[in-house]
Design a protein around this motif. Structure first.
Motif, PDB file in Angstrom:
ATOM      1  N   ALA A 164       0.844  -1.194   0.000  1.00 18.81           N
ATOM      2  CA  ALA A 164       0.000   0.000   0.000  1.00 18.81           C
ATOM      3  C   ALA A 164       0.881   1.247   0.000  1.00 18.81           C
ATOM      4  O   ALA A 164       2.077   1.198  -0.256  1.00 18.81           O
ATOM      5  CB  ALA A 164      -0.927  -0.032   1.207  1.00 18.81           C
ATOM      6  N   SER A 165       0.258   2.383   0.305  1.00 23.63           N
ATOM      7  CA  SER A 165       0.977   3.655   0.355  1.00 23.63           C
ATOM      8  C   SER A 165       1.389   3.940   1.790  1.00 23.63           C
ATOM      9  O   SER A 165       0.545   3.990   2.693  1.00 23.63           O
ATOM     10  CB  SER A 165       0.084   4.787  -0.165  1.00 23.63           C
ATOM     11  OG  SER A 165      -0.300   4.536  -1.496  1.00 23.63           O
ATOM     12  N   VAL A 166       2.686   4.113   1.998  1.00 24.05           N
ATOM     13  CA  VAL A 166       3.232   4.393   3.323  1.00 24.05           C
ATOM     14  C   VAL A 166       3.961   5.731   3.263  1.00 24.05           C
ATOM     15  O   VAL A 166       4.809   5.948   2.399  1.00 24.05           O
ATOM     16  CB  VAL A 166       4.206   3.280   3.769  1.00 24.05           C
ATOM     17  CG1 VAL A 166       4.801   3.602   5.138  1.00 24.05           C
ATOM     18  CG2 VAL A 166       3.500   1.931   3.801  1.00 24.05           C
ATOM     19  N   LEU A 167       3.623   6.637   4.179  1.00 25.38           N
ATOM     20  CA  LEU A 167       4.319   7.918   4.277  1.00 25.38           C
ATOM     21  C   LEU A 167       5.338   7.823   5.403  1.00 25.38           C
ATOM     22  O   LEU A 167       4.985   7.545   6.552  1.00 25.38           O
ATOM     23  CB  LEU A 167       3.339   9.061   4.555  1.00 25.38           C
ATOM     24  CG  LEU A 167       3.978  10.453   4.716  1.00 25.38           C
ATOM     25  CD1 LEU A 167       4.638  10.895   3.415  1.00 25.38           C
ATOM     26  CD2 LEU A 167       2.941  11.475   5.169  1.00 25.38           C
ATOM     27  N   ILE A 168       6.606   8.032   5.059  1.00 27.75           N
ATOM     28  CA  ILE A 168       7.674   7.998   6.059  1.00 27.75           C
ATOM     29  C   ILE A 168       8.034   9.431   6.422  1.00 27.75           C
ATOM     30  O   ILE A 168       8.371  10.233   5.549  1.00 27.75           O
ATOM     31  CB  ILE A 168       8.905   7.245   5.524  1.00 27.75           C
ATOM     32  CG1 ILE A 168       8.532   5.796   5.199  1.00 27.75           C
ATOM     33  CG2 ILE A 168      10.044   7.281   6.541  1.00 27.75           C
ATOM     34  CD1 ILE A 168       9.645   5.005   4.550  1.00 27.75           C
ATOM     35  N   VAL A 169       7.943   9.739   7.716  1.00 25.26           N
ATOM     36  CA  VAL A 169       8.305  11.060   8.228  1.00 25.26           C
ATOM     37  C   VAL A 169       9.578  10.885   9.056  1.00 25.26           C
ATOM     38  O   VAL A 169       9.549  10.292  10.131  1.00 25.26           O
ATOM     39  CB  VAL A 169       7.178  11.661   9.096  1.00 25.26           C
ATOM     40  CG1 VAL A 169       7.564  13.057   9.565  1.00 25.26           C
ATOM     41  CG2 VAL A 169       5.863  11.699   8.311  1.00 25.26           C
ATOM     42  N   ASP A 170      10.678  11.367   8.508  1.00 26.74           N
ATOM     43  CA  ASP A 170      11.991  11.202   9.139  1.00 26.74           C
ATOM     44  C   ASP A 170      12.423  12.549   9.729  1.00 26.74           C
ATOM     45  O   ASP A 170      12.858  13.446   9.008  1.00 26.74           O
ATOM     46  CB  ASP A 170      12.995  10.704   8.101  1.00 26.74           C
ATOM     47  CG  ASP A 170      14.368  10.447   8.692  1.00 26.74           C
ATOM     48  OD1 ASP A 170      14.529  10.580   9.918  1.00 26.74           O
ATOM     49  OD2 ASP A 170      15.305  10.121   7.925  1.00 26.74           O
ATOM     50  N   ILE A 171      12.289  12.672  11.041  1.00 27.60           N
ATOM     51  CA  ILE A 171      12.624  13.932  11.716  1.00 27.60           C
ATOM     52  C   ILE A 171      14.047  13.816  12.245  1.00 27.60           C
ATOM     53  O   ILE A 171      14.287  13.181  13.281  1.00 27.60           O
ATOM     54  CB  ILE A 171      11.642  14.241  12.866  1.00 27.60           C
ATOM     55  CG1 ILE A 171      10.192  14.090  12.386  1.00 27.60           C
ATOM     56  CG2 ILE A 171      11.876  15.652  13.389  1.00 27.60           C
ATOM     57  CD1 ILE A 171       9.166  14.214  13.486  1.00 27.60           C
ATOM     58  N   GLY A 172      14.959  14.397  11.519  1.00 34.11           N
ATOM     59  CA  GLY A 172      16.361  14.322  11.907  1.00 34.11           C
ATOM     60  C   GLY A 172      16.833  15.571  12.608  1.00 34.11           C
ATOM     61  O   GLY A 172      16.061  16.487  12.912  1.00 34.11           O
ATOM     62  N   SER A 173      18.137  15.614  12.840  1.00 31.72           N
ATOM     63  CA  SER A 173      18.725  16.754  13.525  1.00 31.72           C
ATOM     64  C   SER A 173      18.832  17.974  12.615  1.00 31.72           C
ATOM     65  O   SER A 173      18.687  19.104  13.055  1.00 31.72           O
ATOM     66  CB  SER A 173      20.104  16.374  14.057  1.00 31.72           C
ATOM     67  OG  SER A 173      20.658  17.414  14.815  1.00 31.72           O
ATOM     68  N   SER A 174      19.056  17.699  11.302  1.00 31.20           N
ATOM     69  CA  SER A 174      19.244  18.834  10.381  1.00 31.20           C
ATOM     70  C   SER A 174      18.087  19.025   9.413  1.00 31.20           C
ATOM     71  O   SER A 174      17.878  20.118   8.896  1.00 31.20           O
ATOM     72  CB  SER A 174      20.538  18.646   9.576  1.00 31.20           C
ATOM     73  OG  SER A 174      20.479  17.450   8.808  1.00 31.20           O
ATOM     74  N   THR A 175      17.317  17.962   9.130  1.00 30.14           N
ATOM     75  CA  THR A 175      16.206  18.059   8.170  1.00 30.14           C
ATOM     76  C   THR A 175      15.031  17.209   8.648  1.00 30.14           C
ATOM     77  O   THR A 175      15.178  16.330   9.505  1.00 30.14           O
ATOM     78  CB  THR A 175      16.610  17.552   6.765  1.00 30.14           C
ATOM     79  OG1 THR A 175      16.953  16.161   6.864  1.00 30.14           O
ATOM     80  CG2 THR A 175      17.782  18.334   6.207  1.00 30.14           C
ATOM     81  N   THR A 176      13.876  17.480   8.077  1.00 27.45           N
ATOM     82  CA  THR A 176      12.710  16.599   8.215  1.00 27.45           C
ATOM     83  C   THR A 176      12.304  16.193   6.800  1.00 27.45           C
ATOM     84  O   THR A 176      11.972  17.042   5.982  1.00 27.45           O
ATOM     85  CB  THR A 176      11.544  17.301   8.920  1.00 27.45           C
ATOM     86  OG1 THR A 176      11.941  17.620  10.251  1.00 27.45           O
ATOM     87  CG2 THR A 176      10.318  16.406   8.963  1.00 27.45           C
ATOM     88  N   ASP A 177      12.372  14.901   6.531  1.00 29.41           N
ATOM     89  CA  ASP A 177      12.116  14.394   5.179  1.00 29.41           C
ATOM     90  C   ASP A 177      10.802  13.630   5.141  1.00 29.41           C
ATOM     91  O   ASP A 177      10.496  12.849   6.044  1.00 29.41           O
ATOM     92  CB  ASP A 177      13.254  13.478   4.723  1.00 29.41           C
ATOM     93  CG  ASP A 177      14.555  14.235   4.534  1.00 29.41           C
ATOM     94  OD1 ASP A 177      14.557  15.205   3.769  1.00 29.41           O
ATOM     95  OD2 ASP A 177      15.561  13.862   5.163  1.00 29.41           O
ATOM     96  N   PHE A 178      10.054  13.846   4.065  1.00 28.73           N
ATOM     97  CA  PHE A 178       8.812  13.124   3.820  1.00 28.73           C
ATOM     98  C   PHE A 178       9.001  12.273   2.568  1.00 28.73           C
ATOM     99  O   PHE A 178       9.371  12.796   1.514  1.00 28.73           O
ATOM    100  CB  PHE A 178       7.647  14.095   3.611  1.00 28.73           C
ATOM    101  CG  PHE A 178       7.323  14.920   4.821  1.00 28.73           C
ATOM    102  CD1 PHE A 178       6.311  14.534   5.688  1.00 28.73           C
ATOM    103  CD2 PHE A 178       8.022  16.085   5.099  1.00 28.73           C
ATOM    104  CE1 PHE A 178       6.002  15.301   6.808  1.00 28.73           C
ATOM    105  CE2 PHE A 178       7.722  16.845   6.210  1.00 28.73           C
ATOM    106  CZ  PHE A 178       6.711  16.453   7.076  1.00 28.73           C
TER     107      PHE A 178
END
Length: 640
Positions: A164-178
């Protein structure tokens, strides 16, 4: 040299972690240690006697004269940046080897993560910088892919979620990636300039602490002259932040504080502290790095933009997977849940975000190698002509399975109706019967009904002959890679068009088969006996009614043959003779007698039609290859 292990190297802006996976095992990756810790502050220090130090040792070792922290960023041409990155990785690599945690030689393959928002050229440039560290084999992959793989293999994603469709939210120290993962394909959601990292909160705590410090002016001079002291103080701010978000309820009391501590010297201390009221102020204060928006608002706006972009694609994610060390901040969970509410979307924060990416990178590396080996094993079936040989071996059985039902169909739909019509005087002459037999036989062999028989027999042949032999080839591959045997099996109902592409009864087969029917019926049976009686002037029952007449007719003089043709064409046999000589039982007996010979002729004609079956073999082989390739792509995610 053979690759024995994959090393997941999570070089983060704030922390670094390394994990190792054994290629020929499906056991979870093992976290590796530096300075007896599985996670290290991303810090590089220089000591005049000890050389380069990393992590906690760089922070606490007395005599360190240079200290750099939080230096991960998008590749650029700054020589200092390039040197810092490559030196940090080289030092880490050396310590791992010296501690005996890596295979000797080139048996290790490093997988190093990067933000999913980085372009292909960014990744390529980053890889070049990392290769300067002296690691023989390494690859740069998006951290979102690692997060997805960790969730998949740790059992946090059911198979339907994987597809299916999975949204990954990666909250790092320098960036937040979707990153959207849709049917196993990664699609970064690009917001342009991405500076929304949790280190901005550290810097805000640092600025707040410095502004309120009683020795503010002196500290500013110290930081300017000795930057490593500022780096340590910023890390103290980070510790206070992490302590707060680990125990938010504790620090809701105005008299309780999460604290960090750094000693500049015996008289000067830097002690950042936060509680609920202070943290809410920090999270909602305008930040210059975020165009004077607050951290809280910027994260909310990023979630909103991600949702809008997904809505334009017509996608509602089934799952929001949160990772990155900063995903421990509970308010980020609430904002994600508010933007992507249940039950349409489930929220899954990673329970160990500080280890998730390192373990996921090691799993990605192992999966890449095992998936490539899996594809190679299946491809051997294609390149070694095993599929072609398997199909060719069972063609005689297919022909045999076709002849009986086709013969029965010819008799029921062509021979019997023709004889019945002649018996009932629905046609005048024997030539009319011959024409009727030819027409009926040709029409039936070309009919959809005959095609359905071919379809059914071909599907049955595939299921009972080809599928078991094919399974004998694919089952060992599935066992080797520890995936269900059904992954490469054709156990569902088979589309007939797949196993008999364009296999039809050709004109040559039809002509030969029809000629045989006409010869047997008109020239070699009861009908022929009537012609013989007319030729001899007798209306008595011939001794060899069924087969004798054909032999008798074959032995007549040539001029009698022309007379026979005249009789066939012109003589209208009286109806009483027809019913007497060709009763219903006689028709049934005649059909039973000619069936074995008709089967033999049809089988011989099918065997002789090698070109049609050669084409069929080729197309079935191509179909098997295409379908197996599709199955490989569908089941490859199951490999660990």
């Amino acid at each position: 040299m053979e690759i024995l292990e994959t090393i997941g190297f999570d070089l983060g802006h704030g922390e670094t972690a390394v994990a190792k996976a054994i290629v020929e095992s499906i056991e979870p990756p093992q976290m590796l240690e530096i300075n007896n810790k599985k996670n290290q502050i991303t810090a590089l220090g220089w000591h005049p006697k000890l050389g380069y130090l990393v992590g906690e040792q760089a922070l606490i070792q007395a005599g360190v004269t240079q200290l750099t922290i939080s230096f991960k960023q998008k590749p650029n041409n700054d020589p200092k940046y390039r040197e810092t990155i490559s030196t940090f990785v080289a030092t880490y690599y050396r310590l791992l080897k010296e501690s005996g945690q890596l295979e000797s030689g080139e048996g290790s393959y490093f997988y190093i993560g990067c933000p999913s928002g980085w372009s292909v050229s960014d990744r390529s440039e980053y890889q070049k910088i990392l290769q300067e560290a002296g690691i023989p084999r390494l690859n740069v992959v998006p951290e979102s892919r690692a997060a997805f793989m960790q969730a998949k293999e740790a059992g946090k994603l059911e198979y339907d979620k994987l597809l299916a469709s999975v949204l990954i939210v990666d909250i790092g120290s320098s960036t937040t990636d979707f990153t959207l993962v849709k049917t196993l394909e990664e699609i970064p959601i690009d917001f342009g300039s991405n500076t929304l990292g949790a280190s901005l909160i550290d810097k805000a705590i640092f600025a707040r602490t410095l502004a309120n410090h009683e020795q503010k002016t002196l500290l500013e001079k110290v930081f300017e002259e000795y930057p490593h002291h500022q780096a340590r103080c910023e890390l103290a701010c980070r510790k206070a932040k992490e302590d707060y978000f680990s125990n938010e309820q504790l620090y809701s009391d105005p008299e309780s504080f999460a604290r960090g501590f750094e000693s500049i010297n015996e008289q000067i201390y830097f002690i950042p502290q936060v509680n609920k009221v202070m943290m809410e102020e920090i999270l909602n204060q305008p930040l210059p790095e975020l165009e004077l928006h607050s951290w809280m608002r910027s994260f909310h706006d990023s979630l909103k933009e991600a949702k809008e972009k997904l809505e334009k694609l017509g996608i509602v994610p089934k799952l929001v997977l949160m990772t990155g060390g900063a995903s421990r901040m509970k308010f980020t969970h609430f904002l994600c849940q508010e933007m992507f509410p249940e039950p349409e979307t489930l929220l899954r924060p990673d329970p160990e975000p500080e280890r998730c990416i390192a373990m996921g990178l090691a799993r990605v590396g192992r999966w890449d190698l095992r998936a490539a080996a899996f594809k190679e094993e299946v491809n051997k079936l294609f390149t070694s002509n095993q599929l072609k040989g398997l199909i060719e071996r069972h063609i005689p059985e297919l022909i045999e399975s076709l002849t009986k039902p086709l013969t029965d169909g010819l008799i029921v739909n062509a021979v019997k109706p023709g004889l019945k019509d002649w018996q009932k005087n629905k046609m005048r002459t024997l030539a009319d019967l011959e024409t009727s037999l030819i027409s009926r036989a040709e029409q039936w062999l070309k009919s959809d009904f005959a095609g359905q028989i071919i379809n059914y027999q071909c599907a049955s042949w595939f299921n009972n002959k080809i599928q078991p032999d094919l399974a004998a080839q694919t089952d060992p591959i599935c066992r080797k890679f520890q995936i269900p045997r059904s992954s490469l099996r054709f156990e569902d109902s088979i589309d007939p068009n797949f196993v008999n592409p364009e296999l039809r009864i050709g004109d040559a087969i039809i002509a030969e088969t029809v000629a045989f029917i006409v010869n047997v019926i008109i020239g070699g049976g009861t009908v022929a006996s009537i012609i013989t009686l007319i030729l001899t002037g007798h209306l008595t029952w011939p001794i060899a009614l069924v087969y004798g007449a054909s032999l008798m007719a074959a032995g007549m003089e040539l001029n009698r043959k022309s007379v026979q043709e005249v009789i066939k064409t012109n003589v209208d046999v009286p109806s009483w003779i027809r019913s007497s000589f060709l009763g219903d039982k006689k028709i049934e007996d005649m059909c039973e007698q000619i069936k074995p010979e008709l089967e033999k002729v049809l089988q011989e004609q099918l065997i002789a039609n090698q070109e049609a079956f050669d084409k069929m073999i080729g197309k079935v082989e191509q179909g098997l290859q295409k379908t197996l390739s599709t199955k490989v792509q569908s089941c490859i995610i199951l490999i660990q």
